[in-house]
Design a protein around this motif. Structure first.
Motif, mmCIF file in Angstrom:
data_model
loop_
_atom_site.group_PDB
_atom_site.id
_atom_site.type_symbol
_atom_site.label_atom_id
_atom_site.label_comp_id
_atom_site.label_asym_id
_atom_site.label_seq_id
_atom_site.Cartn_x
_atom_site.Cartn_y
_atom_site.Cartn_z
ATOM 1 N N LEU A 25 -23.028 12.961 41.072
ATOM 2 C CA LEU A 25 -22.764 11.815 41.878
ATOM 3 C C LEU A 25 -21.254 11.638 42.021
ATOM 4 O O LEU A 25 -20.791 11.410 43.093
ATOM 5 C CB LEU A 25 -23.493 10.409 41.303
ATOM 6 C CG LEU A 25 -24.874 10.334 41.441
ATOM 7 C CD1 LEU A 25 -25.463 9.390 40.434
ATOM 8 C CD2 LEU A 25 -25.460 10.394 42.864
ATOM 9 N N VAL A 26 -20.534 11.901 41.080
ATOM 10 C CA VAL A 26 -18.974 11.910 41.093
ATOM 11 C C VAL A 26 -18.569 12.986 42.166
ATOM 12 O O VAL A 26 -17.472 12.772 42.961
ATOM 13 C CB VAL A 26 -18.454 12.156 39.531
ATOM 14 C CG1 VAL A 26 -16.980 12.246 39.804
ATOM 15 C CG2 VAL A 26 -18.873 10.971 38.824
ATOM 16 N N LYS A 27 -19.099 14.220 42.040
ATOM 17 C CA LYS A 27 -18.727 15.257 42.754
ATOM 18 C C LYS A 27 -18.745 15.031 44.211
ATOM 19 O O LYS A 27 -18.018 15.226 45.035
ATOM 20 C CB LYS A 27 -19.482 16.372 42.633
ATOM 21 C CG LYS A 27 -18.760 18.023 43.000
ATOM 22 C CD LYS A 27 -17.923 18.425 42.172
ATOM 23 C CE LYS A 27 -17.406 19.605 42.285
ATOM 24 N NZ LYS A 27 -16.310 20.250 41.544
ATOM 25 N N VAL A 28 -19.906 14.345 44.707
ATOM 26 C CA VAL A 28 -20.041 13.955 46.145
ATOM 27 C C VAL A 28 -19.355 12.754 46.701
ATOM 28 O O VAL A 28 -19.300 12.731 47.971
ATOM 29 C CB VAL A 28 -21.333 13.999 46.373
ATOM 30 C CG1 VAL A 28 -22.412 15.220 46.130
ATOM 31 C CG2 VAL A 28 -22.288 12.810 45.850
ATOM 32 N N ALA A 29 -18.969 11.818 45.640
ATOM 33 C CA ALA A 29 -18.196 10.972 45.856
ATOM 34 C C ALA A 29 -16.583 11.074 46.561
ATOM 35 O O ALA A 29 -16.233 12.111 46.085
ATOM 36 C CB ALA A 29 -18.192 9.638 44.921
ATOM 37 N N ALA A 30 -16.103 10.500 47.499
ATOM 38 C CA ALA A 30 -14.930 10.889 48.027
ATOM 39 C C ALA A 30 -13.685 10.169 47.632
ATOM 40 O O ALA A 30 -12.625 10.430 47.853
ATOM 41 C CB ALA A 30 -15.037 10.674 49.743
ATOM 42 N N ALA A 37 -14.729 5.361 38.689
ATOM 43 C CA ALA A 37 -15.172 4.876 37.560
ATOM 44 C C ALA A 37 -15.142 3.417 37.441
ATOM 45 O O ALA A 37 -15.907 2.844 36.695
ATOM 46 C CB ALA A 37 -13.909 5.329 36.334
ATOM 47 N N PHE A 38 -14.091 2.705 38.200
ATOM 48 C CA PHE A 38 -14.130 1.344 38.037
ATOM 49 C C PHE A 38 -15.485 0.511 38.522
ATOM 50 O O PHE A 38 -16.132 -0.146 38.160
ATOM 51 C CB PHE A 38 -13.021 0.874 38.829
ATOM 52 C CG PHE A 38 -13.105 -0.667 39.245
ATOM 53 C CD1 PHE A 38 -12.875 -1.593 38.124
ATOM 54 C CD2 PHE A 38 -13.348 -1.054 40.583
ATOM 55 C CE1 PHE A 38 -13.028 -3.038 38.477
ATOM 56 C CE2 PHE A 38 -13.344 -2.359 40.857
ATOM 57 C CZ PHE A 38 -13.184 -3.411 39.918
ATOM 58 N N TYR A 39 -15.745 1.140 39.783
ATOM 59 C CA TYR A 39 -17.047 0.614 40.559
ATOM 60 C C TYR A 39 -18.229 1.093 39.753
ATOM 61 O O TYR A 39 -19.438 0.280 39.842
ATOM 62 C CB TYR A 39 -16.885 1.010 41.870
ATOM 63 C CG TYR A 39 -16.263 0.158 42.912
ATOM 64 C CD1 TYR A 39 -16.599 -1.034 43.058
ATOM 65 C CD2 TYR A 39 -15.161 0.862 43.196
ATOM 66 C CE1 TYR A 39 -15.683 -1.724 43.783
ATOM 67 C CE2 TYR A 39 -14.178 -0.057 44.234
ATOM 68 C CZ TYR A 39 -14.633 -1.366 44.319
ATOM 69 O OH TYR A 39 -13.876 -1.971 45.313
ATOM 70 N N ARG A 40 -18.436 2.120 38.945
ATOM 71 C CA ARG A 40 -19.460 2.476 37.990
ATOM 72 C C ARG A 40 -19.564 1.415 37.150
ATOM 73 O O ARG A 40 -20.650 1.008 36.603
ATOM 74 C CB ARG A 40 -19.373 3.743 37.519
ATOM 75 C CG ARG A 40 -20.335 4.310 36.491
ATOM 76 C CD ARG A 40 -20.088 5.615 35.721
ATOM 77 N NE ARG A 40 -20.871 5.776 34.855
ATOM 78 C CZ ARG A 40 -21.431 7.176 34.381
ATOM 79 N NH1 ARG A 40 -20.776 8.162 34.833
ATOM 80 N NH2 ARG A 40 -22.259 7.287 33.397
ATOM 81 N N GLU A 87 -11.628 13.207 36.729
ATOM 82 C CA GLU A 87 -10.568 13.737 37.411
ATOM 83 C C GLU A 87 -10.797 15.442 37.080
ATOM 84 O O GLU A 87 -10.343 16.136 38.013
ATOM 85 C CB GLU A 87 -9.326 13.571 36.621
ATOM 86 C CG GLU A 87 -7.959 13.895 37.422
ATOM 87 C CD GLU A 87 -7.836 13.423 38.905
ATOM 88 O OE1 GLU A 87 -7.105 14.277 39.498
ATOM 89 O OE2 GLU A 87 -8.339 12.349 39.340
ATOM 90 N N SER A 88 -11.319 15.762 36.051
ATOM 91 C CA SER A 88 -11.490 17.278 35.757
ATOM 92 C C SER A 88 -12.433 17.815 36.769
ATOM 93 O O SER A 88 -12.469 18.991 37.141
ATOM 94 C CB SER A 88 -12.108 17.301 34.285
ATOM 95 O OG SER A 88 -13.471 16.937 34.565
ATOM 96 N N LEU A 89 -13.430 17.146 37.150
ATOM 97 C CA LEU A 89 -14.166 17.627 38.383
ATOM 98 C C LEU A 89 -13.488 17.799 39.694
ATOM 99 O O LEU A 89 -14.317 18.625 40.464
ATOM 100 C CB LEU A 89 -15.305 16.520 38.657
ATOM 101 C CG LEU A 89 -16.546 16.365 37.607
ATOM 102 C CD1 LEU A 89 -17.089 15.270 37.703
ATOM 103 C CD2 LEU A 89 -17.094 17.486 37.545
ATOM 104 N N ASN A 90 -12.185 17.374 39.851
ATOM 105 C CA ASN A 90 -11.808 18.005 40.979
ATOM 106 C C ASN A 90 -10.984 19.217 40.880
ATOM 107 O O ASN A 90 -10.698 19.890 41.657
ATOM 108 C CB ASN A 90 -10.376 16.985 41.260
ATOM 109 C CG ASN A 90 -10.945 15.549 41.767
ATOM 110 O OD1 ASN A 90 -11.745 15.429 42.425
ATOM 111 N ND2 ASN A 90 -10.352 14.554 41.215
ATOM 112 N N PHE A 91 -11.056 19.810 39.805
ATOM 113 C CA PHE A 91 -10.551 21.306 39.219
ATOM 114 C C PHE A 91 -11.447 22.391 39.071
ATOM 115 O O PHE A 91 -11.279 23.367 39.167
ATOM 116 C CB PHE A 91 -9.190 20.919 38.327
ATOM 117 C CG PHE A 91 -8.277 20.052 38.811
ATOM 118 C CD1 PHE A 91 -7.027 20.654 39.402
ATOM 119 C CD2 PHE A 91 -8.060 18.550 38.500
ATOM 120 C CE1 PHE A 91 -5.933 19.680 40.119
ATOM 121 C CE2 PHE A 91 -7.264 17.786 38.890
ATOM 122 C CZ PHE A 91 -6.051 18.503 39.448
#
Length: 301
Positions: A25-30, A37-40, A87-91
């Motif tokens: 879910l994090v990976k597909v969010a823009a 994280a805040f809205y979660r 943030e790690s999922l961006n890399f």
């Protein structure tokens, strides 16, 4: 473990399956990591609010200063755990990031020994080493891919240390507070922390795309309210070490989901590492179960 109706190991298993959806879910969010994280956490608190106000708000009067302090620290650690991990999922890949962020036994074994004087058997330590070796095998593929992927792995490892600290502080407080009260307090502290963070780094409070609202709500309902809340429930009956070991099953579920839903390739090192992790965790949980049964029999005599 006689005074609870639900088997904590079953609750732990369901929790692991639930949190396995998080990375997808994090990976597909823009939206940026801090906003996700805040809205979660914000929606998690919002969904819990009616039940808390109706049945549990009165418990706040009985929370000690020490419990407030530990809860605040736990909430801070949880907030920054999410920031570093997202943030790690961006890399790096979902598989490698999820593996490293769940590499908690290293920190949990040390933490439970110094905080709670918990001693582990030789078999338990060996099984932990096997599981950790599986994680190293999975992340080795990223080391060969690029420096950016390696940076993502380091972020995930930092997130791992933070979530272990969150569980350690929570283990102390959770034994004295109800599940709803403890979870609501910690999630609220995390939400406030994340709100201050996104303002400080100037991340947009409005999601980048409308569909992100759906992902935020799903993150709140499945991996947070179902997954993390079951961990918070289980921690009253099981140690941080046991929960940390079980969470290592998460990469297996996340990798499978990433393959089918995101089209991410699964390389040989990830498959081998995943198998090694499963073997290590299975050995640990079997040994832990035997120790608990033996302990219960000795005290019943």
């Amino acid at each position: 473990m006689r005074d609870q109706k639900v088997n904590p190991y079953l609750a732990l298993a369901i929790g692991v399956i639930a949190v396995s959806t998080s990375a997808i879910l994090v990976k597909v969010a823009a939206s940026p990591s801090g906003v996700i994280a805040f809205y979660r956490l914000f929606f998690s608190v919002l969904f819990m609010l009616p039940l808390f106000l109706l049945k549990y708000a009165g418990e706040l009067r009985f929370i000690t200063m020490r419990d407030w302090l530990y809860s605040i620290v736990a909430g801070l650690f949880l907030a920054f755990h999410f920031i570093f991990w997202f943030e790690s999922l961006n890399f790096t890949s979902v598989a490698s990031s999820t593996v490293l962020v769940t590499l908690q036994p290293i920190f949990a074994f040390i933490g439970t020994y110094f905080f709670f004087k918990e001693r582990l058997s030789g078999k338990a330590i060996l099984s932990g080493i096997i599981a950790v070796a599986g994680s190293v095998i999975i992340s080795w593929g990223d080391f060969q891919i690029s420096g950016a992927a390696l940076f993502g792995d380091f972020l995930a490892l930092a997130a791992c240390a933070l979530v272990t600290a969150y569980l350690l502080f929570g283990q102390t407080v959770r034994k004295r507070l109800s599940l709803i009260t403890y979870t609501f307090v910690v999630y609220t502290i995390s939400t406030i922390t994340l709100f201050i963070y996104i303002l400080a780094v100037n991340e947009p409070i409005i999601p980048a795309e409308r569909k992100d609202w759906i992902y935020f709500i799903l993150l709140a309902l499945i991996p947070t309210l179902l997954g993390h809340t079951l961990f918070n429930w289980s921690i009253k009956w099981l140690s941080t070490s046991t929960i940390s070991m079980a969470i290592l099953f998460e990469p297996v579920g996340a990798t499978i989901m990433a393959y089918f839903l995101l089209g991410e390739n699964v390389i040989a090192t990830q498959m081998i590492g995943g198998l090694v992790i499963i073997i290590g965790i299975s050995l640990f949980l079997i040994d832990e179960r035997k120790v608990k049964i033996k302990h219960m029999r000795e005290h019943s005599v």
